[in-house]
Motif scaffolding. Structure first.
Motif, short mmCIF file in Angstrom:
data_model
loop_
_atom_site.label_atom_id
_atom_site.label_comp_id
_atom_site.label_asym_id
_atom_site.label_seq_id
_atom_site.Cartn_x
_atom_site.Cartn_y
_atom_site.Cartn_z
N THR A 1 0.84 -1.19 0.00
CA THR A 1 0.00 0.00 0.00
C THR A 1 0.87 1.25 0.00
O THR A 1 1.85 1.31 0.76
CB THR A 1 -0.89 0.01 1.26
N PRO A 2 0.56 2.24 -0.84
CA PRO A 2 1.32 3.50 -0.77
C PRO A 2 1.35 4.00 0.67
O PRO A 2 0.36 3.90 1.40
CB PRO A 2 0.52 4.44 -1.67
N PHE A 3 2.50 4.55 1.06
CA PHE A 3 2.72 4.85 2.47
C PHE A 3 3.33 6.23 2.65
O PHE A 3 4.33 6.56 2.02
CB PHE A 3 3.67 3.80 3.07
N LEU A 4 2.73 7.02 3.52
CA LEU A 4 3.26 8.32 3.90
C LEU A 4 3.90 8.18 5.28
O LEU A 4 3.27 7.70 6.22
CB LEU A 4 2.13 9.36 3.97
N ILE A 5 5.15 8.59 5.38
CA ILE A 5 5.89 8.48 6.64
C ILE A 5 6.24 9.90 7.10
O ILE A 5 6.93 10.63 6.39
CB ILE A 5 7.20 7.68 6.44
N LEU A 6 5.77 10.28 8.27
CA LEU A 6 6.06 11.58 8.85
C LEU A 6 6.78 11.34 10.17
O LEU A 6 6.30 10.57 11.00
CB LEU A 6 4.76 12.36 9.09
N HIS A 7 7.93 11.99 10.35
CA HIS A 7 8.76 11.66 11.51
C HIS A 7 9.48 12.90 12.04
O HIS A 7 9.93 13.74 11.28
CB HIS A 7 9.82 10.64 11.07
N GLY A 8 9.58 12.99 13.35
CA GLY A 8 10.37 14.03 13.98
C GLY A 8 11.82 13.59 14.06
O GLY A 8 12.11 12.43 14.34
N SER A 9 12.75 14.50 13.81
CA SER A 9 14.17 14.13 13.77
C SER A 9 14.74 13.74 15.13
O SER A 9 15.77 13.08 15.20
CB SER A 9 15.01 15.27 13.17
N VAL A 10 14.08 14.16 16.22
CA VAL A 10 14.54 13.82 17.55
C VAL A 10 13.48 13.02 18.32
O VAL A 10 13.36 13.14 19.53
CB VAL A 10 15.01 15.07 18.35
N ASP A 11 12.75 12.20 17.62
CA ASP A 11 11.70 11.38 18.20
C ASP A 11 12.31 10.37 19.16
O ASP A 11 13.10 9.52 18.74
CB ASP A 11 10.94 10.67 17.08
N PRO B 1 5.02 2.96 -3.71
CA PRO B 1 5.02 4.42 -3.62
C PRO B 1 5.05 4.85 -2.15
O PRO B 1 4.30 4.33 -1.32
CB PRO B 1 3.70 4.82 -4.28
N ASN B 2 5.94 5.78 -1.85
CA ASN B 2 6.04 6.26 -0.48
C ASN B 2 6.69 7.63 -0.46
O ASN B 2 7.32 8.05 -1.43
CB ASN B 2 6.82 5.27 0.39
N GLN B 3 6.50 8.29 0.66
CA GLN B 3 7.13 9.60 0.88
C GLN B 3 7.46 9.69 2.36
O GLN B 3 6.64 9.34 3.20
CB GLN B 3 6.16 10.72 0.50
N ARG B 4 8.67 10.11 2.66
CA ARG B 4 9.10 10.28 4.05
C ARG B 4 9.49 11.74 4.26
O ARG B 4 10.35 12.26 3.55
CB ARG B 4 10.28 9.37 4.37
N THR B 5 8.85 12.36 5.22
CA THR B 5 9.17 13.73 5.59
C THR B 5 9.66 13.73 7.03
O THR B 5 9.00 13.16 7.90
CB THR B 5 7.94 14.65 5.46
N VAL B 6 10.81 14.34 7.25
CA VAL B 6 11.37 14.44 8.60
C VAL B 6 11.28 15.90 9.03
O VAL B 6 11.74 16.79 8.32
CB VAL B 6 12.84 13.95 8.63
N TYR B 7 10.69 16.13 10.19
CA TYR B 7 10.55 17.47 10.74
C TYR B 7 11.69 17.71 11.71
O TYR B 7 11.75 17.11 12.78
CB TYR B 7 9.18 17.62 11.42
N ALA C 1 13.51 5.47 8.33
CA ALA C 1 14.42 5.47 7.18
C ALA C 1 14.58 4.05 6.65
O ALA C 1 14.59 3.82 5.43
CB ALA C 1 15.77 6.06 7.56
N ASP C 2 14.70 3.08 7.57
CA ASP C 2 14.80 1.68 7.16
C ASP C 2 13.53 1.22 6.46
O ASP C 2 13.58 0.49 5.46
CB ASP C 2 15.07 0.78 8.37
N PHE C 3 12.38 1.64 6.98
CA PHE C 3 11.10 1.29 6.37
C PHE C 3 11.02 1.86 4.96
O PHE C 3 10.63 1.17 4.02
CB PHE C 3 9.95 1.78 7.25
N LYS C 4 11.41 3.13 4.80
CA LYS C 4 11.40 3.75 3.47
C LYS C 4 12.30 2.99 2.51
O LYS C 4 11.94 2.75 1.36
CB LYS C 4 11.82 5.21 3.53
#
Length: 90
Positions: free
Chosen positions: A20-30, A51-57, A39-42
């Motif tokens: 399934t297309p996957f959106l990954i949103l993550h804090g850099s100091v989580d 299809p996927n997108q990873r955004t790190v805040y 990052a490993d999942f991506k």
């Protein structure tokens, strides 16, 4: 991605089954879910051509839906719109 089955996150073997297309949103100091795990999942999704997108805040911890609410929800709306899901009203 967790080191093995039995954790809330999937193991690498289970993650390889995601299609399934996957959106990954993550804090850099989580401190709850290490950024390397997403990052490993991506990397696994990329390898499987899912299809996927990873955004790190940067500078953010785990509750990014609270600390970066507007940005996070805009990202989610954009993801759903991009992948052809029904319009989400604002």
């Amino acid at each position: 991605v967790a080191p093995q089955d039995g954790f809330p996150a999937p193991s690498a073997a289970r993650a390889e089954k995601v299609r399934t297309p996957f959106l990954i949103l993550h804090g850099s100091v989580d401190p709850v879910v290490r950024p390397q795990q997403s990052a490993d999942f991506k990397a696994i999704l990329d390898k499987q051509q899912v299809p996927n997108q990873r955004t790190v805040y940067e500078g953010e911890g785990h509750p990014i839906d609270q600390s970066r609410r507007e940005e996070v929800f805009a990202e989610i709306r954009g993801w759903f719109e991009k992948h052809g899901l029904p319009h989400i009203s604002r």
